[in-house]
Motif scaffolding. Structure first.
Motif, PDB file in Angstrom:
ATOM      1  N   ASN A  42     -54.963 -26.914 -25.506  1.00 55.32           N
ATOM      2  CA  ASN A  42     -56.048 -27.321 -26.380  1.00 55.32           C
ATOM      3  C   ASN A  42     -55.944 -28.807 -26.643  1.00 55.32           C
ATOM      4  OD1 ASN A  42     -57.468 -27.483 -29.303  1.00 55.32           O
ATOM      5  ND2 ASN A  42     -58.220 -25.710 -28.164  1.00 55.32           N
ATOM      6  N   ARG A  55     -45.578 -25.272 -26.054  1.00 50.74           N
ATOM      7  CA  ARG A  55     -45.713 -25.542 -27.476  1.00 50.74           C
ATOM      8  C   ARG A  55     -45.355 -26.974 -27.848  1.00 50.74           C
ATOM      9  NH1 ARG A  55     -44.165 -21.175 -31.789  1.00 50.74           N
ATOM     10  NH2 ARG A  55     -45.730 -22.486 -32.835  1.00 50.74           N
ATOM     11  N   ILE A 109     -45.533 -26.584 -32.007  1.00 47.58           N
ATOM     12  CA  ILE A 109     -46.881 -26.235 -32.463  1.00 47.58           C
ATOM     13  C   ILE A 109     -47.935 -26.359 -31.369  1.00 47.58           C
ATOM     14  CG2 ILE A 109     -47.686 -28.529 -33.172  1.00 47.58           C
ATOM     15  CD1 ILE A 109     -47.943 -25.276 -35.259  1.00 47.58           C
ATOM     16  N   GLN A 154     -49.074 -24.915 -28.496  1.00 56.10           N
ATOM     17  CA  GLN A 154     -49.941 -23.875 -27.943  1.00 56.10           C
ATOM     18  C   GLN A 154     -50.816 -23.292 -29.048  1.00 56.10           C
ATOM     19  OE1 GLN A 154     -47.872 -21.061 -25.568  1.00 56.10           O
ATOM     20  NE2 GLN A 154     -49.689 -19.937 -24.980  1.00 56.10           N
ATOM     21  N   SER A 155     -51.752 -24.108 -29.517  1.00 62.02           N
ATOM     22  CA  SER A 155     -52.556 -23.741 -30.669  1.00 62.02           C
ATOM     23  C   SER A 155     -53.986 -24.215 -30.459  1.00 62.02           C
ATOM     24  CB  SER A 155     -52.009 -24.383 -31.955  1.00 62.02           C
ATOM     25  OG  SER A 155     -50.628 -24.142 -32.106  1.00 62.02           O
ATOM     26  N   ALA A 158     -53.872 -26.709 -37.038  1.00 60.85           N
ATOM     27  CA  ALA A 158     -53.513 -25.953 -35.838  1.00 60.85           C
ATOM     28  C   ALA A 158     -53.615 -24.471 -36.162  1.00 60.85           C
ATOM     29  CB  ALA A 158     -52.108 -26.297 -35.369  1.00 60.85           C
ATOM     30  N   PHE A 160     -52.548 -20.901 -34.690  1.00 55.06           N
ATOM     31  CA  PHE A 160     -51.698 -20.251 -33.696  1.00 55.06           C
ATOM     32  C   PHE A 160     -51.357 -18.845 -34.182  1.00 55.06           C
ATOM     33  CE2 PHE A 160     -47.383 -19.222 -32.093  1.00 55.06           C
ATOM     34  CZ  PHE A 160     -47.683 -19.175 -30.745  1.00 55.06           C
ATOM     35  N   ASP A 161     -51.642 -17.859 -33.322  1.00 58.77           N
ATOM     36  CA  ASP A 161     -51.316 -16.466 -33.626  1.00 58.77           C
ATOM     37  C   ASP A 161     -51.911 -16.051 -34.979  1.00 58.77           C
ATOM     38  OD1 ASP A 161     -50.290 -13.972 -33.084  1.00 58.77           O
ATOM     39  OD2 ASP A 161     -48.328 -14.403 -33.958  1.00 58.77           O
TER      40      ASP A 161
END
Length: 548
Positions: free
Chosen positions: A384, A400, A419, A421-422, A434, A436-437
């Motif tokens: 992203n 990440r 952080i 992979q958000s 951010a 994430f999950d």
């Protein structure tokens, strides 16, 4: 982190919970205004039929459309001669002899099904009770057998009073499906295998059309349209739509002219065996998959440009999304997943290219007309990107790691290793979020440090504006988002310290959200299209596409 979560939940006091509304088409209403059938009597003269009986007529090959007389059914679906066509309404067979101006009952069918007529007398009816044939315009029917197996999909087409074809499709495997084409020269009494190994396996058989003994077309979902000019011995791809809207029907009024109606209601025309397909209904391009607005009316989007699948197409609107016109193109890409506006004419785009193992970053300085590649960290497969200005941006990779640039992508440095992979959203170079999950984080130092922000419902996407304003689309309580599924948007005006929940009667934007001011924003609902708010997200109105 626990204390921050508790404080965020306490911030949602009763006064911070308001009821909002979404006004406009539901999914069913939007679908009802898309044409469901097409019939062309000549290359220039034809009709589009709608589920509510509305007819649109053209006498110039789709350049202009006028309202015809409404009918009690979904309009013509088979053209048999210059002025004659048949249509089915339940078990009633209707016929027009004046190019669709008036319709009369011709006969009662033995059962509902799909029809195909070669002329005013000879036709086939295919339904759950098998295949039937008529030689008197539908007044009487006789049984025919098909050469297909009991578990095959069956599609039939009648070229003239004696010559016909049957397409048998096996059990599909992902995109592939084995297909066999049979031909008859005695009206369906006997069949011979015409093509098997030469039939294209890609796509699921969904329709068969033969305008004469040589020229035919196969509708294949997940591919588009295959065409033959030698009676089915050889096939080539005539229209490629990939996994976009499927082809619903094909009209072939002459050897040179073809029309294709897509499942989302678009109609395209092709002149010549290898001519370019062009959109003839509606006259505006479809609403894009991703977009970035500059103000209340002007925006740029990315997605298909007409009926031919063009994932790198860039389109633009100057009327708030009612109409879209071709603007530019990002060459050599398979899809565009993000558009980020950084100034009135400046944009970044994240795209997946078939020549690369991952996504690529592009930049435009002229509002989407031209694009150049932007450098990204070596070896980083990024997830992203967010830009808060033309020069300041962040990029998260699949390990990440979070990178930052201060020079428009000429150089990058790692700012965080926990952080990346958000879903990223930055309103200022050092202030951002951010996701994430389904957990929301906030930073005030450009991404070096983050803290958790709790939300009562699971956030699906986030949009920011400056350092203080942010909006979250929350997951609805039903199993998956769909039209009329109640949901909520959360907004903050103080950088996430407190949130106001706006309860909505449906989710307007699980897929895309874009705000150009604290009050004006756009949302893309994947089922019904584009919506706009002018009060910060409390009221959303459907952006009705311009009439043809």
């Amino acid at each position: 982190m626990v204390r921050a979560a508790v404080l965020a939940l306490l911030a949602l006091a009763p006064g911070m919970h308001v009821t909002g509304t979404v006004r406009g088409h539901t999914g069913a209403a939007a679908a009802s205004r898309a044409p469901s059938a097409v019939a062309f009597f000549t290359p220039r003269e034809g009709v589009l039929g709608f589920p509510d009986g509305l007819l649109l007529r053209t006498a110039d090959g789709g350049r202009t459309w006028t309202h015809g007389r409404s009918t009690p059914f979904a309009a013509a679906d088979v053209v048999v001669a210059r002025r004659t066509a048949f249509a089915v309404h339940g078990r009633t067979l209707l016929r027009t002899t004046d190019a669709g101006r008036s319709w009369r009952r011709a006969a009662t069918l033995p059962f509902p099904g799909r029809i195909d007529f070669a002329d005013a007398r000879h036709g086939w009816l295919d339904g759950r009770r098998g295949l039937r044939a008529t030689s008197d315009g539908g007044r009487s029917w006789r049984s025919l057998r098909t050469p297909c197996g009991p578990y095959d999909s069956v599609h039939v087409a009648l070229a003239d009073g004696a010559i016909g074809f049957a397409l048998c499709g096996g059990q599909p495997a992902t995109i592939e499906q084995q297909k066999r084409l049979y031909a008859t020269i005695d009206g369906g009494r006997t069949w011979r295998l015409r093509a098997s190994a030469r039939m294209p396996s890609a796509g699921h058989a969904a329709g068969l059309v033969f305008r004469d003994a040589l020229h035919g077309a196969v509708i294949a979902n997940r591919v588009g349209v295959y065409a033959t000019v030698d009676g089915g011995l050889h096939w080539r791809t005539a229209l490629f739509t990939d996994d976009g809207p499927f082809v619903a029907a094909v009209a072939w009024p002459s050897a040179r002219t073809r029309y294709a109606l897509l499942s989302d209601g678009e109609l395209a025309r092709q002149d010549g065996a290898r001519g370019r397909w062009r959109l003839v209904y509606p006259h505006t391009l479809p609403q894009p998959n991703v977009f970035a607005f500059a103000d209340d009316l002007r925006g740029v989007g990315a997605g298909r440009a007409g009926l031919v699948y063009d994932p790198g197409a860039v389109v633009a609107t100057v009327d708030g999304g009612r109409t879209w016109r071709a603007r530019g193109r990002i060459a050599g890409v398979d899809s565009v997943s993000q558009l980020i506006r950084v100034s009135r004419a400046g944009l970044y785009a994240v795209a997946l290219a078939h020549r690369s193992s991952g996504e690529l970053l592009y930049r435009s300085r002229d509002d989407g007309r031209s694009w150049v590649r932007v450098g990204t960290p070596a070896g980083a497969r990024f997830f992203n990107v967010a830009f808060a200005s033309p020069e300041h941006g962040v990029l998260g990779d699949d390990r990440r790691r979070l990178y930052a640039t201060g020079d428009g992508g000429r150089s990058w440095r790692v700012v965080s290793r926990a952080i990346g992979q958000s879903v990223l959203a930055f309103g200022q170079p050092h202030v951002g979020y951010a996701l994430f999950d389904q957990t929301l984080y906030r930073t005030r130092d450009g991404g070096a440090h983050w803290r958790v922000l709790a939300t009562p419902l699971r956030p699906l996407s986030i949009e920011t504006l400056g350092a203080s304003h942010a909006w979250i689309v929350a997951a609805p309580p039903c199993s998956h988002p769909r039209p009329n599924c109640a949901g909520a948007i959360f907004r903050t005006r103080d950088g996430g310290r407190s949130w106001q929940r706006i309860s909505l009667n449906m989710i307007p934007a699980a897929s895309e959200l874009d705000f150009v001011s604290a009050r004006v924003g756009y949302a893309k609902d994947p089922w019904t299209g584009l919506y706009r708010t002018r009060d910060g997200g409390r009221t959303w109105r459907y952006v009705r596409p311009a009439a043809p």
